[in-house]
Enzyme design. Structure first.
Site, PDB file in Angstrom:
ATOM      1  N   GLU A  15      25.989  53.068 -45.098  1.00 17.90           N
ATOM      2  CA  GLU A  15      26.005  51.602 -45.067  1.00 17.90           C
ATOM      3  C   GLU A  15      24.889  51.126 -44.161  1.00 17.90           C
ATOM      4  OE1 GLU A  15      29.617  49.535 -44.001  1.00 17.90           O
ATOM      5  OE2 GLU A  15      30.867  50.924 -45.158  1.00 17.90           O
ATOM      6  N   ASN A  54      36.329  56.289 -43.517  1.00 17.84           N
ATOM      7  CA  ASN A  54      35.239  55.370 -43.219  1.00 17.84           C
ATOM      8  C   ASN A  54      35.486  54.750 -41.844  1.00 17.84           C
ATOM      9  OD1 ASN A  54      32.883  53.531 -44.221  1.00 17.84           O
ATOM     10  ND2 ASN A  54      34.383  52.134 -43.334  1.00 17.84           N
ATOM     11  N   GLU A  55      34.610  55.064 -40.898  1.00 25.79           N
ATOM     12  CA  GLU A  55      34.560  54.383 -39.595  1.00 25.79           C
ATOM     13  C   GLU A  55      35.882  54.416 -38.822  1.00 25.79           C
ATOM     14  OE1 GLU A  55      33.000  50.436 -39.995  1.00 25.79           O
ATOM     15  OE2 GLU A  55      31.027  51.125 -40.621  1.00 25.79           O
ATOM     16  N   LYS A  90      30.033  35.258 -45.334  1.00 25.24           N
ATOM     17  CA  LYS A  90      29.078  36.250 -44.836  1.00 25.24           C
ATOM     18  C   LYS A  90      28.777  37.216 -45.977  1.00 25.24           C
ATOM     19  CE  LYS A  90      28.324  39.397 -40.916  1.00 25.24           C
ATOM     20  NZ  LYS A  90      28.985  40.166 -39.839  1.00 25.24           N
ATOM     21  N   SER A 116      34.475  39.839 -46.517  1.00 24.43           N
ATOM     22  CA  SER A 116      34.224  40.342 -45.169  1.00 24.43           C
ATOM     23  C   SER A 116      35.530  40.293 -44.394  1.00 24.43           C
ATOM     24  CB  SER A 116      33.156  39.494 -44.473  1.00 24.43           C
ATOM     25  OG  SER A 116      33.038  39.848 -43.120  1.00 24.43           O
ATOM     26  N   TRP A 117      35.893  41.411 -43.743  1.00 23.82           N
ATOM     27  CA  TRP A 117      37.212  41.546 -43.114  1.00 23.82           C
ATOM     28  C   TRP A 117      37.565  40.376 -42.201  1.00 23.82           C
ATOM     29  CZ3 TRP A 117      39.715  45.297 -45.454  1.00 23.82           C
ATOM     30  CH2 TRP A 117      39.024  46.428 -45.920  1.00 23.82           C
ATOM     31  N   GLN A 120      37.988  45.157 -50.174  1.00 20.69           N
ATOM     32  CA  GLN A 120      36.972  44.111 -50.102  1.00 20.69           C
ATOM     33  C   GLN A 120      36.429  43.717 -51.471  1.00 20.69           C
ATOM     34  OE1 GLN A 120      34.911  46.439 -46.792  1.00 20.69           O
ATOM     35  NE2 GLN A 120      34.294  44.358 -46.304  1.00 20.69           N
ATOM     36  N   ASN A 146      26.981  55.019 -41.008  1.00 18.40           N
ATOM     37  CA  ASN A 146      26.842  53.573 -41.166  1.00 18.40           C
ATOM     38  C   ASN A 146      26.099  53.034 -39.956  1.00 18.40           C
ATOM     39  OD1 ASN A 146      28.392  53.915 -43.431  1.00 18.40           O
ATOM     40  ND2 ASN A 146      30.154  52.742 -42.707  1.00 18.40           N
ATOM     41  N   HIS A 196      39.556  53.613 -46.235  1.00 21.58           N
ATOM     42  CA  HIS A 196      38.592  52.593 -45.812  1.00 21.58           C
ATOM     43  C   HIS A 196      39.377  51.391 -45.285  1.00 21.58           C
ATOM     44  CE1 HIS A 196      34.273  51.032 -46.446  1.00 21.58           C
ATOM     45  NE2 HIS A 196      34.904  50.150 -45.678  1.00 21.58           N
TER      46      HIS A 196
END
Length: 474
Positions: free
Chosen positions: A374, A159-160, A434, A427-428, A18, A296, A115
């Site tokens: 986050e 991450n997530e 955004k 932003s993905w 990102q 997050n 990530h």
């Protein structure tokens, strides 16, 4: 008590794909996003925020504005271009130089190994549904630990994992763009938890002077009414989204209730969870060795009972009120008229952050500490005369920091907060409209400008307490 403590980290978060750009420079191999975004044709990460070339400037900005921690991730395909073959020395050198620059600026690096950016070669072989990925990931981690472990004191495995699974196999807005396949999502999550555990074991075996943890996105799940059916929907969503992975990380097992509930969800969706020989032993060994939880948090969800087939419409444009999210065998996420939302239909609910922090303390007493890794607000920033007055973002962050203070006063060990994001990044699913950053990025020139929120963040970082943001001169 209004004080965060002298050792509290006030950080900014980024992620390799990102922020870095330079997707084809210095021997970097392709990751899943290069091909996916090219096919989509809406935007690319080829330049992103050009962090690859501008990290020194961004770290000087960080120091100037009191940001004393940064989340960065290591692009697997920058270090090992195909994910499993030869190591790219130029890729490792970039991260080594980046870490040195962080230390030089007194900005502590929190370094994530995965990530969302699996190398393309491994993605085409099945990504986290392919068990070979586990061993490839452990090798990648070893390369990173050996090269950077003398200086990096905070490591994050994943991450997530839930976002990887949910977006790739349920919503379909991440590659491989599969929708409604809850069994594939759950299997990939389990496999990632095994990979996480093996990397924790590896790190501890190397006797490095640092800590290792994992980042989960944890969203509160609340019934929209007090009905038994709506409470069940909230319970089921909490189980698949949160408890499934938290149990794996901190209990090292899937307790009977968790196992039964996940299997029921899987069965309703035509699948089953496969746990391989040795998996549970690996999870159990690592569960006592994890040093911290990264959490997050952006929003919570309100659930009502739902009996139909899965239906999802992802709001990727900021057209408020267009989201639909209903999952077979779980429930439907609905708007709570008493809770405001962002333009992307994310409920703004700081209470959910407080509740989740307290729940971690109560349900996983072996946790050592938590970093909120986050939190932030996506906003269509208005750039006028070189300034960005993002007071709504300040208000959002302030309320979530209040929730953290409340949890700390109730005995939860929270040691840091990272705003998403340090500067505006890709932003993905929304591209570049955004924005989350403390620093505005003009993506045409790559110039940086401090937003009003950066000036406020600087004050609270220095004073270690919340201040009235109406006093900020900007």
């Amino acid at each position: 008590m209004n004080n965060f403590g002298e050792d509290f980290i006030f950080g900014g978060a980024t992620a390799a794909y990102q922020a870095e750009g330079a997707t084809k420079e210095d021997g970097k191999g392709p990751c899943i996003w290069d091909e996916y975004l090219k096919k989509e044709g809406r935007f690319t990460g080829d330049t992103a925020s050009d962090f690859y070339h501008k990290y020194k400037e961004d770290l000087k900005f960080s120091r100037k504005f009191g940001v004393n921690g940064i989340r960065i991730s290591i692009a697997w395909s920058r270090v090992i271009p195909d994910g499993k073959g030869e190591v790219n020395p130029k890729g490792l050198k970039f991260y080594s130089d980046l870490i040195d620059e962080c230390i030089k600026n007194n900005v502590e690096p929190f370094v994530t190994l995965h990530h969302f950016d699996t190398p393309l070669t491994l993605f085409k072989d099945g990504d986290w549904l392919n068990r070979n990925n586990i061993d490839y990931f452990v090798r990648f981690a070893k390369v990173c630990f050996e090269a950077l472990g003398d200086r990096v004191k905070k490591w994050i495995t994943f991450n997530e994992a839930w976002a990887v699974a949910q977006n790739g196999y349920i919503i379909g807005n991440f590659p491989p763009s599969i929708k409604y396949d809850i069994p594939k999502a759950a299997q990939s999550m389990h496999n990632m938890m095994v990979a996480h555990a093996k990397v924790v074991e590896l790190y501890k075996s190397m006797n490095l002077d640092g800590e290792i943890g994992i980042v989960h996105t944890l969203e509160g799940k609340y019934p929209i009414t007090d009905s038994k059916e709506d409470k069940e929907a909230a319970y089921l969503d909490y189980m698949i989204s949160n408890k499934f992975m938290l149990d794996a990380c901190f209990k090292g097992e899937y307790p009977k209730e968790t196992e039964k509930t996940i299997n029921e969800i899987m069965s309703k969706n035509g699948g089953e969870l496969k746990i391989y020989d040795g998996d549970l032993e690996v999870l159990k060994k690592a569960s006592s060795k994890i040093d911290f939880l990264g959490m997050n948090y952006y929003s919570s969800h309100f659930l009502k009972a739902y009996e139909g087939e899965s239906r999802i419409h992802h709001n990727g444009t900021g057209e408020k009120g267009t989201s639909i999210f209903a999952l077979k065998g779980i429930g439907e996420r609905v708007n709570n008229p008493e809770v405001p939302t962002t333009d992307w239909d994310w409920p703004i609910y700081p209470k959910g952050l407080h509740d989740m922090l307290v729940r971690i303390k109560n349900e996983y007493p072996n946790y050592k500490k938590i970093y909120v890794t986050e939190n932030g607000m996506g906003y269509k920033d208005d750039f006028k005369d070189g300034k960005i007055d993002d007071t709504p973002r300040i208000d959002y962050i302030n309320k979530h920091l209040e929730a953290i203070l409340k949890a700390k006063n109730e005995g939860v060990v929270v040691k840091g907060y990272f705003v998403w994001s340090l500067m505006d990044v890709l932003s993905w699913s929304n591209g570049y409209n955004k924005r989350y950053g403390l620093f505005y990025v003009d993506f045409k020139t790559q110039n940086r400008y401090a937003k009003k929120s950066a000036y406020w963040f600087k004050r609270i970082s220095y004073e270690k307490k919340l201040i009235d943001f109406s006093d900020i001169e900007y």
